[in-house]
Design a protein around this motif. Sequence first.
Motif, mmCIF file in Angstrom:
data_model
loop_
_atom_site.group_PDB
_atom_site.id
_atom_site.type_symbol
_atom_site.label_atom_id
_atom_site.label_comp_id
_atom_site.label_asym_id
_atom_site.label_seq_id
_atom_site.Cartn_x
_atom_site.Cartn_y
_atom_site.Cartn_z
ATOM 1 N N ARG A 127 0.857 -1.189 0.000
ATOM 2 C CA ARG A 127 0.000 0.000 0.000
ATOM 3 C C ARG A 127 0.888 1.232 0.000
ATOM 4 O O ARG A 127 1.837 1.306 0.773
ATOM 5 N N GLY A 128 0.565 2.162 -0.871
ATOM 6 C CA GLY A 128 1.364 3.371 -0.957
ATOM 7 C C GLY A 128 0.726 4.386 -1.870
ATOM 8 O O GLY A 128 -0.492 4.544 -1.859
ATOM 9 N N GLN A 129 1.538 5.032 -2.676
ATOM 10 C CA GLN A 129 1.025 6.091 -3.526
ATOM 11 C C GLN A 129 1.756 6.136 -4.861
ATOM 12 O O GLN A 129 2.825 5.551 -5.017
ATOM 13 N N LEU A 130 1.139 6.837 -5.783
ATOM 14 C CA LEU A 130 1.745 7.153 -7.066
ATOM 15 C C LEU A 130 1.721 8.675 -7.161
ATOM 16 O O LEU A 130 0.666 9.288 -6.985
ATOM 17 N N GLY A 131 2.883 9.265 -7.382
ATOM 18 C CA GLY A 131 2.981 10.716 -7.502
ATOM 19 C C GLY A 131 3.810 11.071 -8.719
ATOM 20 O O GLY A 131 4.774 10.373 -9.040
ATOM 21 N N ALA A 132 3.405 12.137 -9.410
ATOM 22 C CA ALA A 132 4.124 12.482 -10.638
ATOM 23 C C ALA A 132 3.947 13.947 -10.979
ATOM 24 O O ALA A 132 2.927 14.557 -10.649
ATOM 25 N N ASP A 133 4.942 14.498 -11.656
ATOM 26 C CA ASP A 133 4.803 15.814 -12.267
ATOM 27 C C ASP A 133 3.999 15.644 -13.545
ATOM 28 O O ASP A 133 4.151 14.632 -14.252
ATOM 29 N N GLN A 173 -6.093 0.825 -13.314
ATOM 30 C CA GLN A 173 -5.902 -0.586 -12.993
ATOM 31 C C GLN A 173 -4.452 -0.964 -13.301
ATOM 32 O O GLN A 173 -3.916 -0.586 -14.341
ATOM 33 N N ILE A 174 -3.839 -1.700 -12.380
ATOM 34 C CA ILE A 174 -2.444 -2.123 -12.529
ATOM 35 C C ILE A 174 -2.413 -3.592 -12.954
ATOM 36 O O ILE A 174 -3.103 -4.430 -12.363
ATOM 37 N N VAL A 192 -4.828 2.303 -8.706
ATOM 38 C CA VAL A 192 -4.530 3.633 -8.184
ATOM 39 C C VAL A 192 -5.860 4.373 -8.125
ATOM 40 O O VAL A 192 -6.552 4.486 -9.146
ATOM 41 N N THR A 193 -6.238 4.820 -6.942
ATOM 42 C CA THR A 193 -7.504 5.527 -6.747
ATOM 43 C C THR A 193 -7.223 6.883 -6.093
ATOM 44 O O THR A 193 -6.081 7.193 -5.753
ATOM 45 N N ASN A 194 -8.290 7.653 -5.920
ATOM 46 C CA ASN A 194 -8.170 8.911 -5.186
ATOM 47 C C ASN A 194 -7.100 9.816 -5.817
ATOM 48 O O ASN A 194 -6.279 10.407 -5.125
ATOM 49 N N LEU A 195 -7.108 9.922 -7.144
ATOM 50 C CA LEU A 195 -6.096 10.665 -7.889
ATOM 51 C C LEU A 195 -6.398 12.161 -7.838
ATOM 52 O O LEU A 195 -7.417 12.620 -8.328
ATOM 53 N N GLY A 249 1.511 20.964 -12.993
ATOM 54 C CA GLY A 249 1.678 20.699 -11.565
ATOM 55 C C GLY A 249 2.054 19.261 -11.337
ATOM 56 O O GLY A 249 3.036 18.760 -11.872
ATOM 57 N N SER A 250 1.233 18.565 -10.548
ATOM 58 C CA SER A 250 1.520 17.169 -10.240
ATOM 59 C C SER A 250 0.231 16.436 -9.908
ATOM 60 O O SER A 250 -0.832 17.054 -9.767
ATOM 61 N N ILE A 251 0.337 15.115 -9.791
ATOM 62 C CA ILE A 251 -0.777 14.286 -9.352
ATOM 63 C C ILE A 251 -0.304 13.429 -8.190
ATOM 64 O O ILE A 251 0.887 13.137 -8.053
ATOM 65 N N LEU A 252 -1.243 13.035 -7.341
ATOM 66 C CA LEU A 252 -0.952 12.145 -6.220
ATOM 67 C C LEU A 252 -2.173 11.275 -5.994
ATOM 68 O O LEU A 252 -3.295 11.790 -5.864
ATOM 69 N N GLY A 253 -1.963 9.958 -5.990
ATOM 70 C CA GLY A 253 -3.061 9.026 -5.771
ATOM 71 C C GLY A 253 -2.643 7.890 -4.861
ATOM 72 O O GLY A 253 -1.454 7.653 -4.619
ATOM 73 N N ASP A 254 -3.635 7.168 -4.349
ATOM 74 C CA ASP A 254 -3.402 6.019 -3.476
ATOM 75 C C ASP A 254 -3.229 4.760 -4.318
ATOM 76 O O ASP A 254 -4.010 4.510 -5.243
ATOM 77 N N MET A 255 -2.221 3.967 -4.003
ATOM 78 C CA MET A 255 -1.916 2.757 -4.765
ATOM 79 C C MET A 255 -1.994 1.518 -3.892
ATOM 80 O O MET A 255 -1.518 1.516 -2.760
#
Length: 190
Positions: A60-66, A115-116, A94-97, A73-79
């Motif tokens: 459980r973690g996150q996906l973050g990107a420029d 979906q991964i 990845v949800t909650n993006l 800007g950037s995005i941040l979601g729960d993975m």
Amino acid sequence: MTRMTLSIVTLAALAACAATPNDPTVSALDVDIAMFEARRISDLPVTNPIDLPSGGVTYRGQLGADVSGDAQGSILGDMIMLVDFGDNDIAGNVTNLNLIDPNGEPNQRFDGDLQIAGTETGGGLDAFASGQILGVDNEGYTVDSRMVLILDGDVYNDTREGDAVFGSATGTSTGDFNMNVDGVFFGTAN
């Protein structure tokens, strides 16, 4: 009767133009914490293939990107990433993006999820994260886009062998709005 019909049609057309973005579900502090956690995991030692877990592990973690393009800007979601070391499969989502503006302030949460799916080989992680996302543009219109990211990473040792993942997340989002995506994914086992 004609006046009433025209008024209803006019109101419906105006309502379609004036979409309201979803409130973000992260704060600027959450963004800072995620950046710290990504750096922390990236500095951990990579797991030796002979020390990998057996069976399946949920990270459980996150996906973050420029992001650049129609959104800046950037995005941040729960993975959630499920790695089956016995079958060498990767699944998850990845949800909650959330979209974060260039100043680090959360802007809106996108509808939809990614979906991964992929494979694990000797601790190497090769997967795709893809899905349809919906948001609201600067003019107040609802827009959608198909995001496809390549996830390329490894299994790491945090508090025990093979209990963390980290890697790059790069790709594009195309449709009503287009973005280039360049970032990371990271997580730890439960």
